[in-house]
Design an enzyme around this catalytic site. Sequence first.
Site, short mmCIF file in Angstrom:
data_model
loop_
_atom_site.label_atom_id
_atom_site.label_comp_id
_atom_site.label_asym_id
_atom_site.label_seq_id
_atom_site.Cartn_x
_atom_site.Cartn_y
_atom_site.Cartn_z
N GLY A 1 5.90 2.32 4.03
CA GLY A 1 7.19 2.53 4.64
C GLY A 1 8.10 3.33 3.72
O GLY A 1 7.66 3.87 2.68
N LYS B 1 2.60 -5.56 -3.40
CA LYS B 1 3.73 -4.91 -2.77
C LYS B 1 4.38 -3.98 -3.78
O LYS B 1 4.90 -4.43 -4.81
CB LYS B 1 4.74 -5.93 -2.26
N ASP C 1 15.82 -9.58 8.20
CA ASP C 1 14.87 -8.51 8.53
C ASP C 1 13.69 -9.07 9.30
O ASP C 1 12.54 -8.67 9.07
CB ASP C 1 14.41 -7.79 7.26
N LEU D 1 -2.65 -1.14 2.88
CA LEU D 1 -2.48 -1.98 4.06
C LEU D 1 -1.29 -1.54 4.91
O LEU D 1 -1.28 -1.75 6.12
CB LEU D 1 -2.29 -3.45 3.65
N GLY D 2 -0.29 -0.98 4.28
CA GLY D 2 0.89 -0.54 5.01
C GLY D 2 1.77 0.31 4.13
O GLY D 2 1.69 0.26 2.89
N VAL E 1 2.11 -1.47 0.66
CA VAL E 1 1.36 -2.68 0.34
C VAL E 1 -0.11 -2.31 0.21
O VAL E 1 -0.67 -1.64 1.09
CB VAL E 1 1.54 -3.76 1.42
N GLY F 1 8.33 1.70 0.10
CA GLY F 1 7.15 1.46 -0.71
C GLY F 1 5.91 1.29 0.13
O GLY F 1 5.80 1.84 1.23
#
Length: 279
Positions: free
Chosen positions: A17, A37, A129, A14-15, A22, A20
């Site tokens: 960075g 996560k 954040d 899903l994502g 997701v 790490g």
Amino acid sequence: MDAISDIYQVIETLGQGNFGMVLLAQDKITGEPVALKLVRKDRTQLKDFLRELGISIALSGCHGFITTYPMFYNTRDYYILPQELAPAGTLQDLIQAKVGMPEGVVKRCALQLSQALDYMHGIGLVHMDLKPDNVLLMDKEYFNIKLCDFGLSRKAGSFVSTRSHIIPYMSPELCDVKHDEYLILSPSVDTWALGVLLYFALTGYLPWMKAVEWDMDYLVFVHWQKHSNLILPPPSWQRFTREALAMFNKLLSRDCSARPSILCVLNFLHCPWNIHYLC
């Protein structure tokens, strides 16, 4: 991935960075979708991960926060948190570049975000954040949005050092922290971040790249703030009504002690924010 394959069927990423990724996965026993996560061990100390885990679980079940299930997995390369899936994605996904979002939708988000952040501040925590990537959408109409990612969250009053990199949502006092200095953390850093987020959501543009003196967009904004009774706002801010500019002036006060509670946004929800919205 072998460590969790007995429990979850991983479907897709899903994502991703620096710290790490997701993953979308399905619980093999219940069939329920979950978000996993994965936090990289080479970028995160165990104590920092455990702090995030504790904060995430403590906020689970509270209105406006993603649910983190009270467990984690420890693999060779990752710490893994199973969390509630946000079926409509993130706010970042739906902000159209150079266009933004309808004002009514942004106000709906502003209401929910300010209330969630006020809850965090009320129990002595600062998110630190806040950005569109960390705002999850539970429905496509924005009636149910939730905050996530508490890896940088700290107690108000903590000493925080310089960050490894500066992002547009960081307040000027955070940007100004030198390598040998510390800042006493205040909820006002979230107030600033909300101001930047609302500008981005309304316009599809970031107001500046860094809230530092050598960023020309930021410098022009600060100059207008100091002389707002004498000069027009910068061109990129002239799309906003007088009431919206007053709201941004409060949220984005360069003096962190002058920034009001995050709930000050509620005082402006009844006013139009975009000038074209009046037409």
